[in-house]
Structures are given as structure tokens and as C-alpha cells.
Design a protein around this motif. Structure first.
Motif, short mmCIF file in Angstrom:
data_model
loop_
_atom_site.label_atom_id
_atom_site.label_comp_id
_atom_site.label_asym_id
_atom_site.label_seq_id
_atom_site.Cartn_x
_atom_site.Cartn_y
_atom_site.Cartn_z
N MET A 1 0.85 -1.20 0.00
CA MET A 1 0.00 0.00 0.00
C MET A 1 0.88 1.25 0.00
SD MET A 1 -2.74 -1.33 2.86
CE MET A 1 -4.06 -0.22 2.45
N ASN A 2 0.61 2.20 -0.90
CA ASN A 2 1.43 3.40 -0.94
C ASN A 2 0.87 4.45 0.01
OD1 ASN A 2 -0.69 4.81 -2.20
ND2 ASN A 2 0.00 4.22 -4.25
N ASP A 3 1.44 5.66 0.00
CA ASP A 3 1.09 6.69 0.97
C ASP A 3 -0.35 7.18 0.83
OD1 ASP A 3 3.58 6.52 2.02
OD2 ASP A 3 4.40 8.24 0.91
N ARG A 4 -0.99 6.91 -0.30
CA ARG A 4 -2.35 7.38 -0.48
C ARG A 4 -3.37 6.41 0.12
NH1 ARG A 4 -3.42 8.87 -6.56
NH2 ARG A 4 -5.33 9.66 -5.60
N ASN A 5 -2.93 5.26 0.53
CA ASN A 5 -3.81 4.29 1.14
C ASN A 5 -3.78 4.41 2.66
OD1 ASN A 5 -4.94 2.80 -1.11
ND2 ASN A 5 -2.87 2.06 -1.49
N PRO A 6 -4.78 3.90 3.35
CA PRO A 6 -4.80 4.01 4.81
C PRO A 6 -3.73 3.15 5.46
CG PRO A 6 -6.55 2.56 4.04
CD PRO A 6 -5.95 3.19 2.81
N ASP A 7 -3.43 3.50 6.70
CA ASP A 7 -2.52 2.67 7.48
C ASP A 7 -3.15 1.30 7.70
OD1 ASP A 7 -0.78 4.78 7.60
OD2 ASP A 7 -1.44 5.44 9.60
N ARG A 8 -2.33 0.39 8.17
CA ARG A 8 -2.82 -0.97 8.43
C ARG A 8 -3.55 -1.09 9.77
NH1 ARG A 8 -3.06 -4.60 4.18
NH2 ARG A 8 -1.18 -4.47 2.90
N TYR A 9 -3.38 -0.09 10.65
CA TYR A 9 -3.92 -0.22 11.99
C TYR A 9 -4.53 1.10 12.47
CZ TYR A 9 -4.30 -0.57 16.99
OH TYR A 9 -4.78 -0.53 18.26
N TYR A 10 -5.67 1.00 13.15
CA TYR A 10 -6.33 2.16 13.76
C TYR A 10 -6.86 1.78 15.12
CZ TYR A 10 -6.03 4.52 9.30
OH TYR A 10 -5.55 5.12 8.16
N ASP A 11 -6.98 2.78 15.99
CA ASP A 11 -7.63 2.56 17.28
C ASP A 11 -9.11 2.28 17.09
OD1 ASP A 11 -5.29 3.07 18.80
OD2 ASP A 11 -5.68 5.23 18.77
N VAL A 12 -9.75 3.13 16.27
CA VAL A 12 -11.20 3.06 16.08
C VAL A 12 -11.51 3.06 14.58
CG1 VAL A 12 -13.40 4.24 16.48
CG2 VAL A 12 -11.62 4.28 18.24
N ILE A 13 -12.35 2.13 14.16
CA ILE A 13 -12.78 2.05 12.77
C ILE A 13 -14.29 2.21 12.71
CG2 ILE A 13 -12.92 0.59 10.71
CD1 ILE A 13 -10.28 -0.70 11.53
N VAL A 14 -14.75 3.19 11.95
CA VAL A 14 -16.17 3.48 11.80
C VAL A 14 -16.61 3.04 10.41
CG1 VAL A 14 -17.95 5.26 11.90
CG2 VAL A 14 -15.89 5.48 13.31
N ILE A 15 -17.63 2.21 10.34
CA ILE A 15 -18.18 1.77 9.06
C ILE A 15 -19.46 2.55 8.79
CG2 ILE A 15 -19.06 -0.16 7.72
CD1 ILE A 15 -16.10 -0.41 8.37
N GLY A 16 -19.40 3.41 7.78
CA GLY A 16 -20.56 4.23 7.40
C GLY A 16 -20.37 5.69 7.74
N ALA A 17 -20.49 6.56 6.72
CA ALA A 17 -20.28 8.00 6.92
C ALA A 17 -21.57 8.78 6.70
CB ALA A 17 -19.18 8.52 5.99
N ILE A 156 -11.35 -0.92 18.46
CA ILE A 156 -12.76 -0.67 18.68
C ILE A 156 -13.42 -0.37 17.33
CG2 ILE A 156 -14.48 0.77 19.84
CD1 ILE A 156 -12.94 -0.82 21.83
N PHE A 157 -14.63 -0.91 17.15
CA PHE A 157 -15.33 -0.74 15.88
C PHE A 157 -16.71 -0.14 16.12
CE2 PHE A 157 -12.14 -3.92 15.41
CZ PHE A 157 -11.64 -3.75 14.14
N ILE A 158 -17.15 0.66 15.16
CA ILE A 158 -18.46 1.32 15.25
C ILE A 158 -19.23 1.02 13.97
CG2 ILE A 158 -19.68 3.51 15.43
CD1 ILE A 158 -17.24 4.63 16.92
N ASP A 159 -20.38 0.37 14.13
CA ASP A 159 -21.26 0.12 12.98
C ASP A 159 -22.22 1.29 12.85
OD1 ASP A 159 -23.09 -0.74 11.08
OD2 ASP A 159 -23.06 -2.82 11.76
N ALA A 160 -21.93 2.17 11.91
CA ALA A 160 -22.79 3.32 11.60
C ALA A 160 -23.31 3.19 10.17
CB ALA A 160 -22.01 4.62 11.77
N SER A 161 -23.40 1.96 9.69
CA SER A 161 -23.74 1.71 8.29
C SER A 161 -25.19 2.00 7.97
CB SER A 161 -23.44 0.24 7.95
OG SER A 161 -24.29 -0.62 8.68
N GLY A 162 -26.05 2.09 9.00
CA GLY A 162 -27.48 2.21 8.75
C GLY A 162 -28.12 0.88 8.46
N GLU A 163 -27.32 -0.08 8.04
CA GLU A 163 -27.82 -1.41 7.68
C GLU A 163 -27.45 -2.46 8.72
OE1 GLU A 163 -25.82 -1.97 4.00
OE2 GLU A 163 -26.94 -0.42 2.94
#
Length: 458
Positions: A1-17, A156-163
């Protein structure tokens, strides 16, 4: 993955904007958690921007208490600054105390700007595929976009997908609809070149032809008119649309309305073939309704369709089972909770899954109720929050709390809780709710409303 892609690790991942997911991501990041926000569309806002649900409900309880603040109010103030909303105004239909009309494109811009000025890593045009599980916990998510599929890990994960797509694929229990039938799907469309003054005159002359809670004394003063009715004309037209009235809100334009009257019943929004049918049927109904407006209602004689929403308006897909399930009884008693982290004040508002009617019931107590923290934590997955339309509630309670303002407050609550869980190295279910509530209050959330004041409204 190059610099334009996200890192491999996050504290919090939110699905759905959608609006709830954006608030969750902003809250998480502002409380020092490394946060990724994943969205399948090319822009944030969900139903508010993509489905043109441009009249936000509701920042106030039925008796006028301001119940939503924090990031949600910050979004509105940013919209006001660029002419994207009039702010909170009285709902002339009378179903809610207030409504907050906005320009969907300007809302999209405000949300993008807030994300750009934050430390959130937004990843749009990217699909969530499935979770990576280990010992009944989510360890990561498989995502896919035009560059291929990839794995991102998190705590930690957050399901904000609406679905409820993350929670359901992770194996958490859920329910859908009433007797397996969800509320109908709607296609909102806009109509311009109409005579608003003539509509108001008609309403004042024939009050019995409109919703019985209509604020007739506010019609001439409101900057954005809401109308529910024309019962007689609608009934006489015998349209092939399973509704009992016409419903629309004036947009930010003086001669334009957003029509929220199409109704596609017996749809499973998780089924792609059902959605394809709804896309076709929604447009068939749109033209039938438009012809009715133009031919049967004088204020619309010169009207023209000015646009149709890019996305269908979906009221419900899955309700994920949480540690607590908000109930109808909670709403009818205006129940407050020691662990509440948000408030709701919209009435129970059910577009019947079958037939044409609407079921409505007022919130009890002071006209608002609490959203308990444990209704936002998935029952079976210890590191998963649920927010927005997929949060934990019964069918009837969901029909109140699913609206945008309440969903944004939920988002701020779970984003803040996720960050605090990271800081405390603890699972969400054992996080101190006193600590969480204190943090939310320090960041302008409202948990104890002030007494209402009419002077705050246009």
C-alpha cells in the motif's frame, strides 16, 4: 500500500459515513483516538445528502426543550455560516416541535470540511466486505475499492452503516421490521416553480383538509413551509400510491419543495432485487404524483420536476440487539436513564409496512426521553458499538429514535466512548458511564435540557 492508502492499523474504525458515522468519527478523533471512517459512497451524509432528507428532525422535544447539541449543533452552525440552513424553525406540520431544513449539497461540503480539518482518515468509495474475527472479537475488517481488497486492523469498531452490516456479519443477533416487514422505502424528488403563498392561503381557508397538528398561525412567517394533507384532492384522485396524503417540505429555495410521498411497500432493503424494483416503482410513483400536483392543485399549475434523489430513502434495515433494547414503553413514559448519553424527542412515527396509513404516538414525560449507553453496545461482540438506524430498539421505539438529529447525538456518544475505551484499555461495556457523560457534557452535548424558550425560533 502506498502513501495514499490508509494505514494498516487504527484505534477506532467506523463503518458508514452518514451523519451518525461522521459525528462518531469526529468525536473519536477529537478525543485522541486514531480513527478511520469507511464509506461506500463518494461523499458523507448518507440519507441527509444522498436521499435528500433535507429537513432534519429534531433538535427539540415536543414541548420545546433543546435536546441536541455538541457536534450536531456545530454542523448546523457551520451550515448557517454559508447559507445552507435557516437553523432550527418550528415544524409547521406540527408532528415535531422543530425542523432544521438544509441544502443537501452544502451539508455535504460542511461534512467534508469538518473531516478535512480533523485527524480522521476518511476512506470513501470503499466497501466493507467482512470482519476478521478472533475469540468472538473483531480484529479487523476486509475492505475493497478499485485498488483491490485489503485488511485493516483495529481495537474498537463502530457500525454506523445504517444497515447493521458489520454487526450482522460479525454474528450479532438482529431484528428487522414488524413481522419481518420494515417500513416502506421512499424516493424524494423536488418540484420548482410553485406558488407557496397560494398554498398557504389554501391551507388557511380549508384547515380540515390538512394534518390536525398543523401550526396555522405560523404558516405566513415560516421560511420553510411543511405540508401534510390535501386529503380531499388526494382521495379523489385515486392514485396507485399507497399513501393517504401528500407530504412535502419547502427547500431552501423560495419556489421549491421536496416531496416525500412515494411509498414502496413490502421491500427488504438488504435484497438487491427488491431495491431494483423500488428504484423503478419509486420513479413511476414520482411521475404520477407530479401529474396529480400539476393538474389537481392550482399552486402547482406551472410546476416542473427539478430533481430526484440519487439514493432511495430507507427507514430501516436491521436493528442490532444491544446490551439494552430501547422500548416503546420507555418512550411513552419519557423515561430517563442513569447511563443515558443522548436524548430523543421525535414521536413514534410509523409508515405502515403494509397499507397506506401512518401510526403516530407522542413521547411522554417532558416530551423527550433518554438513549441509554447500553443500547449502543452490541450484545455479543465486546468491542463493537452500534449507532444511528441500526441501534438497539424495538420496532416502535426505533420509529422515533431513527431520525437524523438523534442519530448524530448517538454518533458523538459512541465516538467519545470508543476513544475513552482506548485510553482506559477497557471494553466498552465496562467503561465508566459517569466518565463518558462528563466528557460529553464538556464537549457541548446536551443531557439535561434547559426549559424551552420561544424566542429561539423563527
Amino acid at each position: 500500500m502506498n502513501d495514499r492508502n490508509p494505514d494498516r492499523y487504527y484505534d477506532v474504525i467506523v463503518i458508514g459515513a452518514g451523519v451518525s458515522g461522521v459525528c462518531a468519527a469526529l468525536a473519536s478523533s477529537r478525543n485522541d483516538a486514531k480513527t478511520l471512517l469507511v464509506e461506500k459512497s463518494g461523499y458523507p451524509g448518507g440519507m441527509a445528502t444522498g436521499a435528500w432528507v433535507h429537513s432534519m428532525l429534531t433538535f427539540h422535544g415536543k414541548k420545546g426543550h433543546k435536546i441536541i447539541g455538541g457536534i450536531a449543533e456545530e454542523i448546523i452552525q457551520n451550515l448557517i455560516s454559508i447559507g445552507g440552513t435557516h437553523g432550527h424553525i418550528r415544524d409547521t406540520i406540527g408532528v415535531a416541535y422543530s425542523v432544521t431544513p438544509n441544502n443537501s449539497d452544502k451539508l455535504k461540503y460542511v461534512l467534508l470540511l469538518l473531516l478535512e480539518n480533523s485527524k480522521v482518515a476518511p476512506l470513501f468509495n470503499t466497501y466493507f466486505i467482512k470482519p476478521v474475527m478472533e475469540n468472538e472479537r473483531i480484529k479487523g475488517v476486509i475492505l475493497e475499492n478499485n485498488r483491490g481488497s485489503f485488511n485493516i486492523s483495529g481495537k474498537i469498531f463502530i457500525d454506523a452503516s445504517g444497515e447493521g452490516i458489520l454487526a450482522s456479519r460479525a454474528g450479532n443477533d438482529f431484528e428487522a421490521g414488524r413481522n419481518d416487514k420494515v417500513q416502506p422505502v421512499t424516493l424524494i424528488f423536488k418540484v420548482r416553480n410553485i406558488n407557496i403563498k397560494e398554498i398557504i392561503d389554501n391551507m388557511l381557508e380549508q384547515r380540515d383538509n390538512f394534518h390536525n397538528e398543523t401550526l396555522f398561525d405560523r404558516l405566513k412567517d415560516t421560511p420553510c413551509l411543511g405540508v401534510s394533507g390535501f386529503f380531499n384532492e388526494w382521495k379523489g384522485a385515486r392514485l396507485k400510491v399507497p399513501r393517504d396524503r401528500i407530504l412535502f417540505y419547502q427547500t431552501m429555495e423560495e419556489d421549491e419543495i421536496g416531496v416525500n410521498s412515494t411509498r414502496i411497500n413490502d421491500i427488504d432493503p438488504s435484497d438487491s432485487l427488491d431495491i431494483l424494483y423500488a428504484e423503478r416503482e419509486g420513479r413511476r410513483q414520482m411521475y404520477e404524483i407530479f401529474n396529480f400536483l400539476k393538474k389537481k392543485l392550482r399552486p402547482f399549475k406551472d410546476a416542473k420536476i427539478s430533481g430526484e434523489a440519487p439514493l432511495l430513502g430507507v427507514r430501516e434495515v436491521r436493528r442490532i440487539k444491544g446490551k439494552y433494547v430501547l422500548t416503546e414503553d420507555d418512550l411513552l413514559h419519557g423515561r430517563r436513564f442513569p447511563d443515558e448519553v443522548a436524548l430523543g424527542g421525535f414521536p413514534i412515527d410509523i409508515h405502515r409496512p403494509e397499507g397506506s396509513g401512518i401510526e403516530s404516538e407522542e413521547v411522554g414525560g417532558k416530551g423527550f426521553y433518554g438513549i441509554p449507553y447500553y443500547a449502543l453496545i452490541a450484545d455479543k461482540i465486546p468491542n463493537l458499538f452500534i449507532t444511528g438506524k441500526c441501534f438497539s430498539a424495538t420496532f416502535r421505539a426505533h420509529a422515533s429514535a431513527r431520525v437524523q438529529a438523534t442519530s448524530m447525538a448517538m454518533g458523538q456518544a459512541v465516538g467519545t466512548a470508543a476513544a475513552l475505551s482506548i485510553q482506559g484499555k477497557t471494553d466498552p461495556a465496562v467503561l465508566s458511564t459517569d466518565l463518558l457523560r462528563e466528557k460529553l457534557l464538556s464537549q457541548s452535548a446536551i443531557l439535561e435540557p434547559e426549559e424551552p424558550s420561544e424566542s429561539n425560533f423563527l
